[in-house]
Design a protein around this motif. Sequence first.
Motif, mmCIF file in Angstrom:
data_model
loop_
_atom_site.group_PDB
_atom_site.id
_atom_site.type_symbol
_atom_site.label_atom_id
_atom_site.label_comp_id
_atom_site.label_asym_id
_atom_site.label_seq_id
_atom_site.Cartn_x
_atom_site.Cartn_y
_atom_site.Cartn_z
ATOM 1 N N SER A 212 0.819 -1.227 0.000
ATOM 2 C CA SER A 212 0.000 0.000 0.000
ATOM 3 C C SER A 212 0.842 1.262 0.000
ATOM 4 C CB SER A 212 -0.933 0.007 1.215
ATOM 5 O OG SER A 212 -1.780 -1.121 1.220
ATOM 6 N N ASP A 213 2.117 1.152 0.397
ATOM 7 C CA ASP A 213 3.014 2.305 0.424
ATOM 8 C C ASP A 213 3.785 2.495 -0.880
ATOM 9 O OD1 ASP A 213 2.331 2.976 3.060
ATOM 10 O OD2 ASP A 213 3.779 1.541 3.874
ATOM 11 N N THR A 215 4.985 3.797 -4.275
ATOM 12 C CA THR A 215 4.866 5.145 -4.826
ATOM 13 C C THR A 215 4.441 5.098 -6.287
ATOM 14 O OG1 THR A 215 7.163 5.278 -5.573
ATOM 15 C CG2 THR A 215 6.688 5.941 -3.285
ATOM 16 N N GLN A 243 -13.046 -1.957 -5.374
ATOM 17 C CA GLN A 243 -13.593 -0.822 -4.635
ATOM 18 C C GLN A 243 -14.901 -1.155 -3.924
ATOM 19 O OE1 GLN A 243 -14.132 2.620 -7.088
ATOM 20 N NE2 GLN A 243 -15.178 3.790 -5.498
ATOM 21 N N PRO A 276 -5.495 -1.604 2.061
ATOM 22 C CA PRO A 276 -5.796 -0.252 1.575
ATOM 23 C C PRO A 276 -5.062 0.041 0.278
ATOM 24 C CG PRO A 276 -4.329 -0.175 3.478
ATOM 25 C CD PRO A 276 -4.758 -1.594 3.340
ATOM 26 N N PRO A 278 -3.097 2.285 -2.599
ATOM 27 C CA PRO A 278 -2.126 3.384 -2.506
ATOM 28 C C PRO A 278 -2.820 4.726 -2.679
ATOM 29 C CG PRO A 278 -1.910 2.211 -4.592
ATOM 30 C CD PRO A 278 -2.840 1.405 -3.746
ATOM 31 N N ASN A 279 -2.250 5.771 -2.100
ATOM 32 C CA ASN A 279 -2.950 7.061 -2.069
ATOM 33 C C ASN A 279 -3.123 7.684 -3.446
ATOM 34 O OD1 ASN A 279 -0.359 8.009 -2.616
ATOM 35 N ND2 ASN A 279 -0.015 8.811 -0.547
ATOM 36 N N TRP A 280 -2.360 7.235 -4.423
ATOM 37 C CA TRP A 280 -2.451 7.808 -5.766
ATOM 38 C C TRP A 280 -3.444 7.074 -6.655
ATOM 39 C CZ3 TRP A 280 -0.785 3.868 -8.897
ATOM 40 C CH2 TRP A 280 0.115 2.961 -8.348
ATOM 41 N N GLN A 282 -7.175 5.557 -5.695
ATOM 42 C CA GLN A 282 -8.266 5.177 -4.808
ATOM 43 C C GLN A 282 -9.497 4.703 -5.564
ATOM 44 O OE1 GLN A 282 -8.273 5.422 -1.131
ATOM 45 N NE2 GLN A 282 -6.098 5.348 -1.648
ATOM 46 N N ASP A 283 -9.728 5.279 -6.731
ATOM 47 C CA ASP A 283 -10.899 4.902 -7.531
ATOM 48 C C ASP A 283 -10.680 5.322 -8.980
ATOM 49 O OD1 ASP A 283 -11.880 7.662 -7.933
ATOM 50 O OD2 ASP A 283 -12.484 7.589 -5.829
ATOM 51 N N ASP A 286 -8.748 8.367 -10.665
ATOM 52 C CA ASP A 286 -7.317 8.570 -10.444
ATOM 53 C C ASP A 286 -6.441 8.064 -11.588
ATOM 54 O OD1 ASP A 286 -7.740 9.785 -7.993
ATOM 55 O OD2 ASP A 286 -7.610 7.904 -6.873
ATOM 56 N N ASN A 289 -3.435 10.129 -12.733
ATOM 57 C CA ASN A 289 -2.162 10.059 -12.024
ATOM 58 C C ASN A 289 -1.205 9.088 -12.718
ATOM 59 O OD1 ASN A 289 -3.051 11.843 -10.040
ATOM 60 N ND2 ASN A 289 -3.840 10.204 -8.734
#
Length: 325
Positions: A212-213, A215, A243, A276, A278-280, A282-283, A286, A289
């Motif tokens: 999940s971390d 990049t 999701q 979870p 990755p923050n870049w 989510q759905d 994105d 990105n």
Amino acid sequence: MLIDCLQYANWSERIFRQLREGGVDAIHVTIAYHENFRETVLNFEKWNRWFEQYPDLIMKGRWASDIDVARETGRTAVFFGFQNPSPIEDDIGLVEILHDLGARFMQLTYNNQSLLATGCYEAEDTGITRMGKQVIKEMNRVGLVVDMSHSADRSTIEAAEFSERPIAITHANPHEWSPALRNKRDTVIRAVTENGGMLGFSVYPHHLKDKSDCTLESFCEMIARTADKYGAQHLGIGTDLCQDQPDSIVEWMRVGRWTKEIDYGEGSASAPGFPPMPNWFQDNRDFGNIRDGLGKTGLNANEVDGIMGDNWYRFFSDNFGPTES
């Protein structure tokens, strides 16, 4: 063009609207993990209701040309696939029936041994079975794509070499970048791509370096280096986005009906549910990105466009219809 060649979301109007906000022109969605034929038909029926309820957002996809219609009308074309051959049960005649209903991808295995091939969690990989060879021939004939995303190495290489049409790994990453059991070794990716097949990159955290971390830079650089090795024309995206799914669904994916015990698959007793994202990513909003990240790796615009959707479009065009007799 933007095509995601694998999602298994808990579908809702909210997600359908996010697909449109993200500009997703087509998706391949899983409608069977361990379901038998009748249960799979009920899942087709469920989607028919959604197509009726949200005709301004989604439409059924059968052929690559349906993506053109979706783009012209501001919708997302939905293509169906199975992550297990359970919908054909032990009847090769159901291959054509399911293709007629709209199926376009079928994995020869999930994580376990099937009647057709060996899954990636088995200790011994015996390769494509007798029935597997016959089913591949039939899939080739009707235009049902062989998907080896969860299959073991020997089985995948044999499928790539035996199939008369290109096969796909719709959602996985290179093993050398992240040595997850489900990720693919060099010999496997090379067999698939050298025979004209496709690899779709997964954003599912268990398949990512640092999970999940991970990049965005690491993910996109991995794609660029994979393009250097195998050719960008063989690469696409298959996010494996799950999701809004409850953790009971990941249990169904891993356990099905084959065991009475809990199997944690890529998870563990301490982390049994969905990881979870990755923050870049989510759905479906994105994807920009990923496109932006790929543009910073040295890939040219045509290569980026290909990976984001044009390559899958070409693959769909070539492989969803029957062979010419």
